[in-house]
Design an enzyme around this catalytic site. Structure first.
Site, PDB file in Angstrom:
ATOM      1  N   PHE A 106       0.818  -1.221   0.000  1.00  0.00           N
ATOM      2  CA  PHE A 106       0.000   0.000   0.000  1.00  0.00           C
ATOM      3  C   PHE A 106       0.850   1.269   0.000  1.00  0.00           C
ATOM      4  CE2 PHE A 106       0.925   0.001   4.546  1.00  0.00           C
ATOM      5  CZ  PHE A 106       1.017   1.357   4.819  1.00  0.00           C
ATOM      6  N   LYS A 111      -0.942  -6.949  -9.396  1.00  0.00           N
ATOM      7  CA  LYS A 111      -1.917  -7.115  -8.304  1.00  0.00           C
ATOM      8  C   LYS A 111      -1.542  -6.095  -7.241  1.00  0.00           C
ATOM      9  CE  LYS A 111      -2.726  -8.486  -4.616  1.00  0.00           C
ATOM     10  NZ  LYS A 111      -3.181  -7.536  -3.553  1.00  0.00           N
ATOM     11  N   GLU A 147      -4.910  -3.874  -2.004  1.00  0.00           N
ATOM     12  CA  GLU A 147      -6.363  -3.647  -1.992  1.00  0.00           C
ATOM     13  C   GLU A 147      -6.721  -2.393  -1.185  1.00  0.00           C
ATOM     14  OE1 GLU A 147      -4.514  -5.957  -0.635  1.00  0.00           O
ATOM     15  OE2 GLU A 147      -5.595  -7.246   0.769  1.00  0.00           O
ATOM     16  N   ARG A 148      -5.720  -1.791  -0.498  1.00  0.00           N
ATOM     17  CA  ARG A 148      -6.016  -0.577   0.285  1.00  0.00           C
ATOM     18  C   ARG A 148      -6.089   0.661  -0.601  1.00  0.00           C
ATOM     19  NH1 ARG A 148      -5.963  -3.591   4.050  1.00  0.00           N
ATOM     20  NH2 ARG A 148      -4.209  -4.680   4.984  1.00  0.00           N
ATOM     21  N   CYS A 181       9.482   2.067   3.560  1.00  0.00           N
ATOM     22  CA  CYS A 181      10.452   1.014   3.889  1.00  0.00           C
ATOM     23  C   CYS A 181      11.847   1.603   4.015  1.00  0.00           C
ATOM     24  CB  CYS A 181      10.439  -0.078   2.844  1.00  0.00           C
ATOM     25  SG  CYS A 181      10.991   0.523   1.263  1.00  0.00           S
ATOM     26  N   GLU A 193       9.337  -4.081  13.016  1.00  0.00           N
ATOM     27  CA  GLU A 193       9.001  -2.884  12.237  1.00  0.00           C
ATOM     28  C   GLU A 193       7.711  -2.286  12.802  1.00  0.00           C
ATOM     29  OE1 GLU A 193       7.668  -3.701   8.155  1.00  0.00           O
ATOM     30  OE2 GLU A 193       8.828  -1.970   7.484  1.00  0.00           O
TER      31      GLU A 193
HETATM   32  P1  NAD Z   1       1.611  -6.526   2.927  1.00  0.00           P
HETATM   33  O1  NAD Z   1       2.676  -7.566   2.955  1.00  0.00           O
HETATM   34  O2  NAD Z   1       0.498  -6.617   3.889  1.00  0.00           O
HETATM   35  O3  NAD Z   1       0.922  -6.505   1.469  1.00  0.00           O
HETATM   36  C1  NAD Z   1       1.699  -6.557   0.306  1.00  0.00           C
HETATM   37  C2  NAD Z   1       0.928  -7.329  -0.750  1.00  0.00           C
HETATM   38  O4  NAD Z   1       0.738  -8.675  -0.308  1.00  0.00           O
HETATM   39  C3  NAD Z   1      -0.454  -6.755  -1.036  1.00  0.00           C
HETATM   40  O5  NAD Z   1      -0.675  -6.748  -2.422  1.00  0.00           O
HETATM   41  C4  NAD Z   1      -1.384  -7.710  -0.311  1.00  0.00           C
HETATM   42  O6  NAD Z   1      -2.638  -7.851  -0.945  1.00  0.00           O
HETATM   43  C5  NAD Z   1      -0.641  -9.020  -0.338  1.00  0.00           C
HETATM   44  N1  NAD Z   1      -0.922  -9.860   0.832  1.00  0.00           N
HETATM   45  C6  NAD Z   1      -1.313  -9.435   2.072  1.00  0.00           C
HETATM   46  N2  NAD Z   1      -1.453 -10.491   2.894  1.00  0.00           N
HETATM   47  C7  NAD Z   1      -1.123 -11.598   2.180  1.00  0.00           C
HETATM   48  C8  NAD Z   1      -1.052 -12.981   2.497  1.00  0.00           C
HETATM   49  N3  NAD Z   1      -1.344 -13.442   3.715  1.00  0.00           N
HETATM   50  N4  NAD Z   1      -0.680 -13.833   1.529  1.00  0.00           N
HETATM   51  C9  NAD Z   1      -0.375 -13.390   0.301  1.00  0.00           C
HETATM   52  N5  NAD Z   1      -0.418 -12.088  -0.056  1.00  0.00           N
HETATM   53  C10 NAD Z   1      -0.782 -11.194   0.877  1.00  0.00           C
HETATM   54  O7  NAD Z   1       2.361  -5.131   3.015  1.00  0.00           O
HETATM   55  P2  NAD Z   1       1.727  -3.688   3.155  1.00  0.00           P
HETATM   56  O8  NAD Z   1       1.179  -3.528   4.519  1.00  0.00           O
HETATM   57  O9  NAD Z   1       0.856  -3.387   2.000  1.00  0.00           O
HETATM   58  O10 NAD Z   1       3.061  -2.792   2.991  1.00  0.00           O
HETATM   59  C11 NAD Z   1       3.920  -2.481   4.051  1.00  0.00           C
HETATM   60  C12 NAD Z   1       5.100  -3.416   4.122  1.00  0.00           C
HETATM   61  O11 NAD Z   1       5.819  -3.411   2.890  1.00  0.00           O
HETATM   62  C13 NAD Z   1       6.108  -2.990   5.172  1.00  0.00           C
HETATM   63  O12 NAD Z   1       6.591  -4.136   5.823  1.00  0.00           O
HETATM   64  C14 NAD Z   1       7.205  -2.324   4.371  1.00  0.00           C
HETATM   65  O13 NAD Z   1       8.480  -2.305   4.976  1.00  0.00           O
HETATM   66  C15 NAD Z   1       7.204  -3.182   3.157  1.00  0.00           C
HETATM   67  N6  NAD Z   1       7.837  -2.501   2.042  1.00  0.00           N
HETATM   68  C16 NAD Z   1       9.069  -2.919   1.660  1.00  0.00           C
HETATM   69  C17 NAD Z   1       9.713  -2.290   0.621  1.00  0.00           C
HETATM   70  C18 NAD Z   1      11.058  -2.755   0.158  1.00  0.00           C
HETATM   71  O14 NAD Z   1      11.429  -2.423  -0.952  1.00  0.00           O
HETATM   72  N7  NAD Z   1      11.793  -3.505   0.935  1.00  0.00           N
HETATM   73  C19 NAD Z   1       9.097  -1.219  -0.032  1.00  0.00           C
HETATM   74  C20 NAD Z   1       7.834  -0.815   0.395  1.00  0.00           C
HETATM   75  C21 NAD Z   1       7.211  -1.473   1.432  1.00  0.00           C
END
Ligand code: NAD
Length: 503
Positions: free
Chosen positions: A148, A172, A175-176, A280, A382
């Site tokens: 998101f 994909k 969804e937020r 991140c 985190e």
């Molecule tokens: P998230 O992991 O909840 O969601 C990321 C994606 O995974 C979304 O598209 C979501 O629909 C999907 N998803 C969620 N739950 C899932 C599951 N149980 N099984 C399979 N897919 C699932 O992350 P978020 O809250 O959207 O984003 C924040 C996180 O992303 C933080 O941990 C942040 O540090 C990380 N992030 C990392 C980087 C990097 O480059 N290292 C960059 C941006 C964000």
């Protein structure tokens, strides 16, 4: 209520059987619903991608680059409306939303140079009459699963390079905040990308699993939380796919005694609290080296933090806006409470914070916590909110070991005037991206982005030449053109039953 649907090449997307709520975090109101797709929906997208991709791959790279140039122009023309849409679903302020889009566009600019990046290698005369060359060919169909917190930049990191390389791409998004990715796909079509080359499938875990299982998808790029990144990496690799999966982070800012404190504090404030800490590459941990440094740092930080203005994402005077959901607000506040229980000393408390007139929004006030130690769970994990933890270090070696031993290894920054200390730090720290007097060292698009340890699974980074390598496979051709004018038995390469050598 408005439904944010999939963006497919094949006719209108079917009416969704499941939906999720999309909030405006500034007000707490539900402003739309997003369709949640399933494996059958993904099959439709894959069929369209399969139909479109061969002709796109056969389109010469200069023409593919022209589509990327045009896309960049269209995004720039639509910058304001895209930024407002992004801000309304994410909660970051509009100026920051423009930065999100701009950093993605920089990868698109890199992708405009794809003819150069795909040139391959050539060796003339590797053996008698033998030349060897390698070419990079697209994977076929790539997929991206995005978080998101950067709804424009991270999709563009992925599809910008993948599509320029000749792939079809299925995105994909989170969804937020699903609207901006759909707008980007519309603009790619308008820019001249054929139908089916960029599609958006909306969804949650069900759609992620369908992507990981689909035999026609050759490569998956993921960015999100580490546990899910690890799951995506393991499942995708077990299904025979190429996978890169970026995870969470806990980046440290080291303040050496000789640092320019005014500048360091200004940088820290932006890096810790900008976008409500939901980056991140945020700096949620500051490590002053020496007690005197800690006192000077805190004395300067406190008034700066108290002067921060928190407001709606459309408020031009706000430094940052709400966090993304009510659940996330609760989670961030839970970590502040946990840190206090573990012995952290709260200097500024952002819990139960509500800007005037914005009672429904998901706001967390800026928070500063001193005397945090490496044993605390709230340090180990985190928080992803506007919370800055101070971990005091007596000397350089201790400061170096903190980020090096942490489970995450995304980014780190050192603030110093001492070139030798900076050089030592950059060489020895066990982290993937390092800033020297640069608080958020996100590499430029033609370099490459990726952390170490639990911040990344898989071994290829995002964008730059690493991105080109991820979205292509190498084919190496060894060719012999014997001299027909002077037939010679040695042209046959000697004993055909022995492995050929060039010796
Ligand atoms: P998230 O992991 O909840 O969601 C990321 C994606 O995974 C979304 O598209 C979501 O629909 C999907 N998803 C969620 N739950 C899932 C599951 N149980 N099984 C399979 N897919 C699932 O992350 P978020 O809250 O959207 O984003 C924040 C996180 O992303 C933080 O941990 C942040 O540090 C990380 N992030 C990392 C980087 C990097 O480059 N290292 C960059 C941006 C964000």
């Amino acid at each position: 209520m408005r439904i944010i649907n999939h963006f497919l090449a094949v006719g209108d997307a079917p009416a969704p059987s499941r939906v999720a709520q999309v909030f405006n975090p500034s007000t707490g109101q539900v402003q739309a619903h997003v369709a949640l797709g399933d494996a059958a929906l993904l099959d439709r997208a894959v069929a369209a991608a399969q139909a479109a991709q061969p002709a796109w791959a056969a389109t010469n790279p200069q023409r593919r680059a022209r589509v990327m140039f045009e896309f960049k122009r269209l995004v720039e023309d639509n910058m304001q409306s895209l930024a407002e849409l992004l801000a309304s679903e994410h909660g970051k302020v509009v100026a920051d939303a423009k930065g999100d889009i701009q950093r993605g566009l920089e990868v698109v600019e890199f992708a405009c140079g794809i003819p150069h990046a795909l040139k391959g290698e050539y060796t003339q005369g590797a053996g008698p009459g033998i030349d060897v060359f390698s070419m990079r060919q697209p994977i076929g169909i790539g997929a991206g699963i995005t978080p998101f917190n950067f709804p424009a930049m991270i999709p563009m990191w992925m599809f910008g390079v993948a599509i320029a390389c000749g792939n079809a791409f299925i995105l994909k998004p989170s969804e937020r905040n699903p609207s901006v990715p759909v707008r980007l796909a519309e603009l790619m079509l308008e820019a001249g990308a054929p139908e089916g080359i960029l599609q958006v499938v909306q969804g949650d875990k069900e759609m992620v699993d369908a992507i990981l299982d689909h035999p026609a998808i050759g490569a998956v790029s993921f960015v999100g939380a580490s546990d899910i990144a690890n799951y995506v990496y393991q499942s995708g690799a077990a299904a025979g796919k190429r996978v890169q999966a970026m995870g969470g982070a806990k980046n440290h800012g080291i303040i050496m005694p000789d640092a320019d404190m005014d500048r360091a504090v200004g940088d820290l404030i932006g890096a810790a609290f900008g976008s409500a800490g939901e980056r991140c590459m945020a700096l949620p941990v500051v490590v002053p080296v020496g007690e005197g440094t800690a006192e000077r740092l805190i004395n300067k930080l406190i008034p700066e933090i108290l002067a921060l203005n928190v407001g709606t994402s459309l408020d031009p005077d706000a430094h940052y806006g709400p966090v993304v959901t009510a659940q996330h607000k609760e989670r961030v506040e839970g970590w502040i409470t946990q840190c206090e229980a573990e012995g952290g000393q709260i200097l500024i408390d952002g819990r139960n914070f509500t800007p005037q007139g914005l009672e429904g929004g998901f706001y967390v006030g800026p928070t500063l916590i001193d005397h945090v130690t490496p044993e605390m769970d709230s340090y180990h994990n985190e928080i992803f909110g506007p919370v800055l933890q101070i971990v005091r270090a007596p000397d350089f070696e201790t400061a170096l070991s903190l980020p090096s031993k942490h489970q995450y290894g995304n980014g780190v920054a050192i603030f110093t005037r001492n070139g030798h200390a900076a050089r030592e730090f950059a060489a020895r720290v066990n982290v993937g991206m390092v800033g020297i007097n640069v608080p958020i060292p996100v590499p430029v698009a033609y370099h490459t982005f990726g952390g170490w340890k639990r911040s990344a699974f898989g071994d290829t980074n995002q964008h730059g030449m690493e991105g080109v390598r991820f979205w292509t496979k190498v084919k190496t051709v060894t060719a012999r053109w014997p001299d027909k004018l002077e037939p010679d038995s040695s042209d046959r390469g000697g004993n055909a039953f022995v492995i050929p050598t060039m010796g």
